[in-house]
Design an enzyme around this catalytic site. Structure first.
Site, mmCIF file in Angstrom:
data_model
loop_
_atom_site.group_PDB
_atom_site.id
_atom_site.type_symbol
_atom_site.label_atom_id
_atom_site.label_comp_id
_atom_site.label_asym_id
_atom_site.label_seq_id
_atom_site.Cartn_x
_atom_site.Cartn_y
_atom_site.Cartn_z
ATOM 1 N N THR A 41 0.841 -1.207 0.000
ATOM 2 C CA THR A 41 0.000 0.000 0.000
ATOM 3 C C THR A 41 0.875 1.256 0.000
ATOM 4 O O THR A 41 2.034 1.230 0.420
ATOM 5 C CB THR A 41 -0.917 0.052 1.238
ATOM 6 O OG1 THR A 41 -0.105 0.015 2.402
ATOM 7 C CG2 THR A 41 -1.901 -1.097 1.239
ATOM 8 N N SER A 64 5.523 -2.131 8.195
ATOM 9 C CA SER A 64 5.307 -1.547 6.870
ATOM 10 C C SER A 64 4.055 -0.675 6.908
ATOM 11 O O SER A 64 3.277 -0.709 7.876
ATOM 12 C CB SER A 64 5.178 -2.632 5.817
ATOM 13 O OG SER A 64 4.067 -3.443 6.095
ATOM 14 N N HIS A 65 3.866 0.061 5.854
ATOM 15 C CA HIS A 65 2.770 1.020 5.792
ATOM 16 C C HIS A 65 1.406 0.400 6.107
ATOM 17 O O HIS A 65 0.704 0.821 7.010
ATOM 18 C CB HIS A 65 2.773 1.650 4.393
ATOM 19 C CG HIS A 65 1.672 2.620 4.203
ATOM 20 N ND1 HIS A 65 0.564 2.325 3.440
ATOM 21 C CD2 HIS A 65 1.479 3.851 4.696
ATOM 22 C CE1 HIS A 65 -0.250 3.355 3.457
ATOM 23 N NE2 HIS A 65 0.288 4.296 4.204
ATOM 24 N N GLY A 66 1.050 -0.652 5.375
ATOM 25 C CA GLY A 66 -0.263 -1.280 5.558
ATOM 26 C C GLY A 66 -0.461 -1.779 6.982
ATOM 27 O O GLY A 66 -1.546 -1.649 7.551
ATOM 28 N N GLU B 178 0.161 11.270 5.391
ATOM 29 C CA GLU B 178 0.949 10.549 4.381
ATOM 30 C C GLU B 178 0.647 11.067 2.974
ATOM 31 O O GLU B 178 1.531 11.128 2.129
ATOM 32 C CB GLU B 178 0.621 9.068 4.425
ATOM 33 C CG GLU B 178 1.114 8.387 5.674
ATOM 34 C CD GLU B 178 0.908 6.896 5.597
ATOM 35 O OE1 GLU B 178 1.660 6.174 6.216
ATOM 36 O OE2 GLU B 178 -0.023 6.469 4.888
#
Lengths: 106, 376
Positions: A41, A64-66, B178
């Site tokens: 993602t 991680s991002h997700g 973000e």
């Protein structure tokens, strides 16, 4: 049932239909409650992440991002499955177990 | 010079600090990936190392110049702290010491001057716990905590509905930062605590710079800063990130949340319906932003990235009366040398990163440590 194993990234269990999104241009295809399945993602997936009931990614680790985002939302998430986007198909009913890092399908 | 200055000037201690910093950078990178894949630095559309090829040199020079001017003009530590407001920008600069500054043409002494100065500024916020040992990021003293709590209304989050509304709003805020700042999202948020309090342990989430001029869509957001105080059951282990990238705790902790209080801009929130209203506005802006960003071509997208990379220098530039915007060389690189620089990225840098994925973990760590070490 068949299984896929990845990294447990955010606890919880969700059941729903798969929606594979490889390009964020297609995020509108994901309907509320579907399970987002993607390679990795990034911020362009945000609208889909907010609607999804769980997140599955081919790549990524616990930070991680997700994974971070799923924990914030309290949604189950399994990352680093490597072949989720290949094995799972759109519309397939699956169960995501975010605590064990497992996907049940078929 | 205070205590925080002493350790900085001592070579052994300074080396230790750099080593610690490198370990945290390496740990952050490796924990974002699964065992077999390469460092996640290359995965987003505009990965940090690609941006660096366009503007890393100019960015490092500007930071160096501004920090020297701050020294020359004898600007007080208190003034620096006031202008930055949060440590997240400083820790972001420290990460950049491992890439933009390290790879710049600045002399080694200049590179180490930057790192020292940044550690010193960081100590103004985090005092002696620079590295968030035990996952703590304590930046408020008791008085500040009490002042901030005083006007707030705490919602009990025992019922599912209120918990969901507040959690969704919080998560959307994180995602929104973000969208604004991409991999540099701590430029829009700072999480700090845990602060022991009467009813439990307090975690503070602050979101700021939510309407930067860089993105037109952000104008449609009805607010520009949010402060959220969360009370957790005492003993809840929540670990905060040195780089302020988010919460590092991977076991569930939200079930230990007892209550939440919100302040949006300067207004304490007293009704959940207000949170829902702000959430809907935020969701619309996210959708608009996502559509807009996807309409940009890669060159335009890179230009936006350059803008917020330099925008982060604004508080320091303002202190010494310098313009924060990217110098003409950066835009020239984007307009005139685009294909060449993109080629270097695709054929050299990206391939090098991808090779690291197949190496044993220890070897990956060694390579990354060296890659980011400003002394090497």
């Amino acid at each position: 049932m068949k299984q896929l194993k990845g990294i447990a990234a955010s606890y919880g269990i969700a059941q729903g239909k798969v929606r594979i999104i490889l390009n964020p241009k297609n995020i509108d295809k994901l309907k509320e409650g579907e399970i987002l399945v993607t390679k990795f993602t990034n911020p362009l997936f945000t609208p889909a992440i907010l609607k999804a009931s769980a997140i599955i990614t081919d790549m990524g680790g616990k930070l991680s991002h997700g994974a971070i985002v799923a924990r914030e939302l309290g949604k189950p998430c399994v990352v680093g499955i490597e072949k989720a986007t290949k094995v799972l198909k759109n519309g397939m009913k699956i169960i995501v177990d975010g605590e064990r890092g497992k996907i049940y399908y078929g | 010079m205070g205590n925080e200055g002493k350790f900085i000037m001592d070579k052994n201690n300074f080396d230790k600090k750099i080593n610690k910093l490198l370990n945290i950078i390496v740990d952050s990178i490796l924990s974002a990936k699964s065992k077999k894949e390469a460092a996640a630095l290359t995965l987003w559309p505009i990965p940090t190392p690609l941006g660096m090829l366009f503007w890393g040199e100019e960015w490092a020079k500007k930071l160096n110049q501004v920090l020297h001017l701050i020294e020359e003009q004898k600007i007080s530590d208190e003034k620096i702290k006031k202008s930055l407001k949060f440590p997240s920008k400083i820790v972001h600069f420290l990460w950049r010491c491992g890439d933009a500054v390290k790879n710049s043409s600045l002399a080694k002494e200049e590179k180490l001057f930057i790192v020292k100065k940044l550690f010193k500024i960081l100590a103004l916020f985090r005092k002696e716990n620079l590295f968030c040992k035990s996952g703590e990021n304590i930046i408020w003293d008791k008085k500040e905590l009490e002042n901030n709590k005083r006007s707030l209304y705490f919602f009990s989050v025992r019922d599912r509905k209120s918990k969901k509304i507040i959690s969704n709003f919080e998560a959307a805020l994180y995602l929104y930062t973000e969208l604004l700042y991409w991999a540099q999202h701590p430029l829009g948020h700072c999480f700090h605590g845990l602060y022991p309090d009467k009813k439990g342990d307090l975690l503070v989430r602050e979101y700021f710079d939510l309407r930067p001029k860089i993105w037109n869509f952000s104008k449609n957001l009805n607010f520009s800063q949010v402060e959220i105080l969360e009370t957790y059951k005492r003993g809840t282990k929540i670990k905060l990130d040195f780089f302020e990238r988010g919460i590092r705790t991977i076991v569930p902790f939200k079930q230990n949340l007892k209550s939440s209080a919100l302040k949006i801009d300067t207004k304490p929130i007293k009704k959940l319906e207000e949170v829902s209203r702000f959430y809907n506005n935020l969701k619309n802006v996210i959708q608009e932003g996502s559509n807009f960003i996807q309409s940009l071509n890669e060159q335009q997208f890179i230009e936006k990235h350059a803008a917020y990379w330099f925008f982060v220098l604004k508080p320091l530039c303002d202190l010494v009366g310098k313009d924060w915007r990217p110098p003409p060389q950066v835009l020239n690189n984007i307009y005139k040398r685009y294909s060449k620089i993109k080629g270097i990225w695709q054929n050299v840098v990206k391939k090098d990163f991808e090779k690291t994925g197949v190496l044993p973990l220890g070897r990956q760590k060694d390579i990354l440590r060296k890659m980011f070490d400003p002394r090497v």
